[in-house]
Every structure is written in structure tokens, then in C-alpha cells.
Enzyme design. Structure first.
Site, PDB file in Angstrom:
ATOM      1  N   CYS A 132       0.839  -1.204   0.000  1.00  0.00           N
ATOM      2  CA  CYS A 132       0.000   0.000   0.000  1.00  0.00           C
ATOM      3  C   CYS A 132       0.869   1.247   0.000  1.00  0.00           C
ATOM      4  CB  CYS A 132      -0.927  -0.006   1.208  1.00  0.00           C
ATOM      5  SG  CYS A 132      -1.962   1.472   1.328  1.00  0.00           S
ATOM      6  N   CYS A 135      -0.534   4.071   2.131  1.00  0.00           N
ATOM      7  CA  CYS A 135      -0.317   3.903   3.565  1.00  0.00           C
ATOM      8  C   CYS A 135       1.108   4.254   3.966  1.00  0.00           C
ATOM      9  CB  CYS A 135      -0.593   2.457   3.979  1.00  0.00           C
ATOM     10  SG  CYS A 135      -2.188   1.804   3.494  1.00  0.00           S
ATOM     11  N   ASP A 136       2.081   3.796   3.186  1.00  0.00           N
ATOM     12  CA  ASP A 136       3.473   3.815   3.629  1.00  0.00           C
ATOM     13  C   ASP A 136       4.397   4.715   2.829  1.00  0.00           C
ATOM     14  OD1 ASP A 136       2.744   1.891   5.516  1.00  0.00           O
ATOM     15  OD2 ASP A 136       3.146   0.243   4.128  1.00  0.00           O
TER      16      ASP A 136
END
Length: 304
Positions: A132, A135-136
């Protein structure tokens, strides 16, 4: 507890079914064990959903769908569905909290990122291995990363990563990308992206953090090592079918087979979204599936 319609999964497909079911007068409940809005919540930009000229985040679009479903009376509960039992006419859903008797089910559990299955992947997940970028991605500001895959998701997420990283390598096992032409053209103009084609990852190397990738060129059989700080994997999806794999007909990849009305071989049991066998998995096709299923469930329950 008794309901007319139970929807398992609160992604775009499930929420669309909830909107149509509740708006059609059905007592509707939606179960979700993870993110309300589904995987779209993790998408930074949604620019191809009809009706929104401005670019929305996936979270914003998912929130709008949730509020619309609730506006029409759908209940949304964060409960884990543990089993589905099919009776002669009615159906029973057992969750982590209680049992529910329902007349119709819309199954919308979607799919999960597929793993590469190489050494180091599992051990280093969360330590440089990610599925992701939204997300990261911010964790890799000024660093070098690799993106594995050549489809729409891989290329879109690689472009998103260039907002943070100094360089992103796109590694794809074929000699050309699978992403649609418009996405490819944007990527080719991005100076932070470099493409490594005809190449597979053999190992993800690192002790407590990703340090490099062991690569193999499929055409030349030449092995190499690529130094990176992180790797983002986009090599397809696996259907979340564990609840229905012994109940419904699946294709050879584990996706559920339905007719054009989202109906399965069990009357009143509909399957929608990414878990369904289909040619295009996008938010717009998910909401279409959900709308059809919600409409057909209302017809089924009311006997016409």
C-alpha cells in the site's frame, strides 16, 4: 435478529447494494470487519469515477457512499462474519457478536493483494515490504524504492510514490506494461521513474529492513542486485472467498461465478465486486454490481 437483506463487505459494491436495498424498503444490515469503504479508502486519488470532476481521495468517496447508505436506513456494523448457513428459504449469518436470520445475502468481500512468494517477503513485511503506497509512501521520503508489477495499480502507485521518493524502479516480468495507455503515458514522462522489464524478483534481501532485491532477467538469464530502501508489491489480487468456497461455484482462480443479475446458484444469494468473476475491477463496476444486486434482492424478497 431478523433482517431482509444482509450485505457482507462495506466496499463500494457492498455500500451500493445497501443504498439500493434500503432505498427499496428492505431492512438492511451491512457487516464489515476492516475498513468501511473497502480498499478504495487506501487510494490517494480517484479521478475516473463518473460525476466528480474534481479528484477525490478514496476515503472521501467511501465516506460519501457510507453516509448515503445510512441516509436510506441501512445499518452498518463492524462485526466479523464467521459463517453462513443456507436453509431451505432463509439464510443464517453467524458473526463474532450474534446470529442473524436474513432473507437475502449480498456477498461483497472483495480481494486481497497477492504475494510474490519469494524469500524475505513475509519476514520483511512492514520492514520495507509493503502492499500500500498510500499507507506507507511518506515513510520513504528522499529514498529509493521498487514497485513490482505492470498493471494499473502498480503504475498509479509508483507515480504516487514519486511525491516522496528520490527514485522509483518499476519491475515487470513482461516486455511491456499492462496498464492502460493513458496511465503509461503519464508514467513515461515522470523523471523519477525507471523501468526494468523482462525481470523477476528472486529474493528480497535484508536482516531487519529491506536492503536490496535479487533480480533475474528472463530473456538473458542475467542475475543482478538492486539496492533499494523499500519494495511495493502489486502483482494481482486473491479473492477473499473463505466463507463461501464450499458453498458457491468458483472459477479456477477462486472467483465466484454469477449471472448478469449477480445471482449465484442459490436463490437470494448475490455476489458483487472484486470477488466476482469479471473482466474489469474498478470502483464504477463495483457500484454497478451492487446496484443490480440490491435491486434484484428487493425483487426476490417481494416475490416479483
Amino acid at each position: 435478529m431478523k433482517y431482509d437483506l444482509a450485505i457482507i463487505g462495506a466496499g463500494p459494491a457492498g455500500l451500493s447494494a445497501a443504498i439500493y436495498g434500503a432505498r427499496g424498503g428492505l431492512k438492511t444490515i451491512v457487516f464489515e470487519q476492516a475498513l468501511i469503504g473497502g480498499q478504495i479508502v487506501l487510494t490517494n486519488e480517484v479521478e475516473n469515477y463518473p460525476g466528480f470532476e474534481e479528484i477525490l481521495t478514496g476515503f472521501e468517496l467511501g465516506e460519501k457512499m457510507k453516509l448515503q447508505a445510512q441516509k436510506f436506513g441501512a445499518e452498518i456494523r463492524e462485526e466479523t462474519v464467521e459463517s453462513i448457513i443456507i436453509h431451505d428459504s432463509d439464510k443464517e449469518i453467524k458473526t463474532s457478536e450474534q446470529n442473524y436470520q436474513v432473507k437475502a445475502i449480498v456477498f461483497a468481500t472483495g480481494a486481497s493483494p497477492r504475494k510474490l512468494g519469494v524469500s524475505g517477503e513475509e519476514r520483511l513485511t512492514g520492514r520495507g515490504v509493503s502492499y500500500c503506497a498510500t499507507c506507507d509512501g511518506a515513510l520513504y521520503r528522499g529514498k529509493v524504492v521498487a514497485v513490482i508489477g505492470g498493471g494499473d495499480s502498480a503504475i498509479e502507485e509508483a507515480m504516487f510514490l514519486t511525491n516522496f521518493v528520490s527514485k522509483a524502479y518499476i519491475i515487470h516480468r513482461r516486455d511491456e506494461l499492462r496498464a492502460v495507455h493513458s496511465i503509461q503515458q503519464k508514467a513515461l514522462k515522470n523523471e523519477k521513474l525507471e523501468f526494468i522489464l523482462d525481470t523477476v524478483v528472486q529474493e528480497i534481501i535484508g536482516e531487519n529492513q529491506v536492503k536490496s532485491l535479487s533480480l533475474l532477467n528472463k530473456k538473458t538469464s542475467v542475475a543482478s542486485e538492486l539496492i533499494v530502501d523499500g519494495v511495493f508489491i502489486y502483482v494481482g489480487i486473491s479473492p477473499n472467498n473463505f466463507l463461501i468456497k464450499d458453498i458457491l461455484q468458483l472459477d479456477n482462480q477462486g472467483f465466484v461465478v454469477t449471472d448478469d443479475d449477480m445471482q449465484t446458484e442459490i436463490p437470494g444469494f448475490y455476489v458483487v465486486g472484486d470477488i466476482r468473476k469479471k473482466s474489469l475491477r474498478q470502483v464504477v463496476t463495483a457500484t454497478s454490481d451492487g446496484a443490480i444486486a440490491g435491486f434484484m434482492a428487493e425483487r426476490y424478497i417481494n416475490g416479483y
